[in-house]
Design a protein around this motif. Structure first.
Motif, PDB file in Angstrom:
ATOM      1  N   TYR A 191      -4.173  -9.950  -7.699  1.00  0.00           N
ATOM      2  CA  TYR A 191      -4.660  -9.340  -8.931  1.00  0.00           C
ATOM      3  C   TYR A 191      -4.580  -7.810  -8.867  1.00  0.00           C
ATOM      4  O   TYR A 191      -4.132  -7.154  -9.816  1.00  0.00           O
ATOM      5  N   VAL A 192      -4.997  -7.236  -7.742  1.00  0.00           N
ATOM      6  CA  VAL A 192      -5.060  -5.771  -7.630  1.00  0.00           C
ATOM      7  C   VAL A 192      -3.676  -5.169  -7.434  1.00  0.00           C
ATOM      8  O   VAL A 192      -3.336  -4.146  -8.058  1.00  0.00           O
ATOM      9  N   GLU A 193      -2.859  -5.783  -6.587  1.00  0.00           N
ATOM     10  CA  GLU A 193      -1.571  -5.191  -6.221  1.00  0.00           C
ATOM     11  C   GLU A 193      -0.417  -5.652  -7.111  1.00  0.00           C
ATOM     12  O   GLU A 193       0.658  -5.060  -7.078  1.00  0.00           O
ATOM     13  N   GLY A 194      -0.632  -6.720  -7.874  1.00  0.00           N
ATOM     14  CA  GLY A 194       0.455  -7.242  -8.694  1.00  0.00           C
ATOM     15  C   GLY A 194       1.431  -8.107  -7.907  1.00  0.00           C
ATOM     16  O   GLY A 194       2.570  -8.309  -8.338  1.00  0.00           O
ATOM     17  N   VAL A 218      -1.782  -2.789   1.386  1.00  0.00           N
ATOM     18  CA  VAL A 218      -2.630  -2.623   0.202  1.00  0.00           C
ATOM     19  C   VAL A 218      -2.869  -1.144  -0.081  1.00  0.00           C
ATOM     20  O   VAL A 218      -2.874  -0.302   0.822  1.00  0.00           O
ATOM     21  N   GLY A 219      -3.026  -0.853  -1.361  1.00  0.00           N
ATOM     22  CA  GLY A 219      -3.407   0.495  -1.771  1.00  0.00           C
ATOM     23  C   GLY A 219      -2.329   1.548  -1.671  1.00  0.00           C
ATOM     24  O   GLY A 219      -2.633   2.733  -1.544  1.00  0.00           O
ATOM     25  N   VAL A 229     -13.272   2.713  -2.651  1.00  0.00           N
ATOM     26  CA  VAL A 229     -13.644   1.963  -1.439  1.00  0.00           C
ATOM     27  C   VAL A 229     -12.753   0.739  -1.232  1.00  0.00           C
ATOM     28  O   VAL A 229     -13.055  -0.099  -0.380  1.00  0.00           O
ATOM     29  N   TYR A 230     -11.666   0.636  -1.984  1.00  0.00           N
ATOM     30  CA  TYR A 230     -10.829  -0.562  -1.910  1.00  0.00           C
ATOM     31  C   TYR A 230     -10.275  -0.778  -0.501  1.00  0.00           C
ATOM     32  O   TYR A 230     -10.424  -1.856   0.091  1.00  0.00           O
ATOM     33  N   ARG A 231      -9.662   0.231   0.060  1.00  0.00           N
ATOM     34  CA  ARG A 231      -9.062   0.082   1.387  1.00  0.00           C
ATOM     35  C   ARG A 231     -10.125   0.011   2.482  1.00  0.00           C
ATOM     36  O   ARG A 231      -9.922  -0.628   3.517  1.00  0.00           O
ATOM     37  N   SER A 232     -11.257   0.663   2.279  1.00  0.00           N
ATOM     38  CA  SER A 232     -12.337   0.582   3.256  1.00  0.00           C
ATOM     39  C   SER A 232     -12.896  -0.835   3.325  1.00  0.00           C
ATOM     40  O   SER A 232     -13.139  -1.379   4.417  1.00  0.00           O
ATOM     41  N   LEU A 233     -13.097  -1.454   2.166  1.00  0.00           N
ATOM     42  CA  LEU A 233     -13.560  -2.842   2.141  1.00  0.00           C
ATOM     43  C   LEU A 233     -12.521  -3.775   2.752  1.00  0.00           C
ATOM     44  O   LEU A 233     -12.869  -4.743   3.438  1.00  0.00           O
ATOM     45  N   THR A 234     -11.256  -3.463   2.516  1.00  0.00           N
ATOM     46  CA  THR A 234     -10.191  -4.272   3.126  1.00  0.00           C
ATOM     47  C   THR A 234     -10.232  -4.161   4.642  1.00  0.00           C
ATOM     48  O   THR A 234     -10.040  -5.150   5.355  1.00  0.00           O
TER      49      THR A 234
END
Length: 292
Positions: A191-194, A218-219, A229-234
């Protein structure tokens, strides 16, 4: 003890041969699947360069090759050639936190690396102390997961528990981890990255197994706007996923070793049983009584 040592020597060459065979098999299959596609993409790229030169006659081949070299150097330095200078930095705190996680976990995607001498030196010493720290942390985390698994096994092995219930309880433990770390995350990444779900699952497994090719990260899409915080959560998900998948790999390795040992113990057990039967079948020798 002697028989155990002989069995250890016996099945070890089989494991070595199986390991080499597995590598050879992988090499053959990857060559069969990927070589033709690589040739196709290489020819297509050369054709695109020829079309570009035909459309822009003011450029010659040498100038185009130099520009391609600049693009390659930019990519190797972690700069995405797409977009413009307004692209988000690869070294903001969230991305730096993600990079630190890939260093200590030895994933090493390869799409981003320090370009300064000071950064490279710090990376060496950071990994020197960070990798053992990460191993100790994952080991402790794995012990916690293993303790829960042992508790679950003890619960299901109580008298009166059916074998079906035991199998079901272990299956629930493995299924829960599979859903949390391998099934649901690709949905989020898709969903986020397509990406497609298959690409998301591929990234998930390649990451958690610390293979980390770097073809999917990602990201990194400059056309998308990620939450800070997307990559931090990843990175946090990666740490816990590493511990779970390492436990699964460890269980698989132990089962494989037990299978090989059992396979090579069987002939020895049959020989031992044969010797025991032979001794039992031999008539007892008459005892001579010497009167005093």
């Amino acid at each position: 003890p002697v028989s155990e040592g002989l069995c250890q020597i016996s099945w070890t060459p089989l494991l070595v041969l199986g390991y080499l065979f597995y590598l050879l098999l992988g090499a053959m299959v990857f060559q069969l699947l990927e070589k033709q596609a690589e040739t196709h993409f290489r020819d297509q790229f050369q054709l695109e360069k020829l079309k570009f030169l035909q459309n822009y006659t003011c450029l010659d081949r040498q100038a185009l090759e130099q520009f391609v070299q600049v693009l390659m150097e930019a990519w190797e330095k972690g700069v995405n050639p797409e977009g413009n200078s307004t692209n988000p930095s690869n070294w903001d705190f969230s991305n730096s936190f993600f990079f630190a996680g890939t260093v200590v976990t030895t994933i090493g995607y390869g799409n981003l690396s320090p370009s300064t001498v000071a950064g490279q030196i710090f990376c060496v010493f950071y990994a020197l102390f960070g990798v053992p720290l990460n191993l100790a942390f994952l080991n402790q985390l794995g012990k916690g997961l293993n303790a829960h698994l042992i508790t679950l096994e003890r619960w299901v092995q109580k008298p009166g528990r059916a074998q079906v219930v035991q199998t079901l309880a272990v299956a629930i433990f493995l299924t829960t981890g599979t859903l949390l770390f391998l099934v649901f995350p690709p949905l989020v990444f898709s969903y986020v990255e397509g990406w497609s779900y298959g690409e998301g699952f591929y990234f998930t497994f390649i990451t958690l197994s610390t293979i980390g090719f770097g073809d999917y990260v990602v990201g990194t899409n400059p056309n998308k706007h990620y939450i800070p915080v997307y990559r931090s959560l990843t990175a946090i998900w990666i740490v816990f996923g590493l511990a779970w998948l390492a436990l699964v790999f460890n269980v698989g390795a132990n089962l494989m070793e037990k299978f090989l040992q059992l396979k090579w113990h069987k002939p020895d057990l049959s020989l031992a049983e044969g010797d025991t039967t032979k001794l039992e079948d031999e008539p007892e020798q008459p005892r001579i009584h010497i009167p005093s």
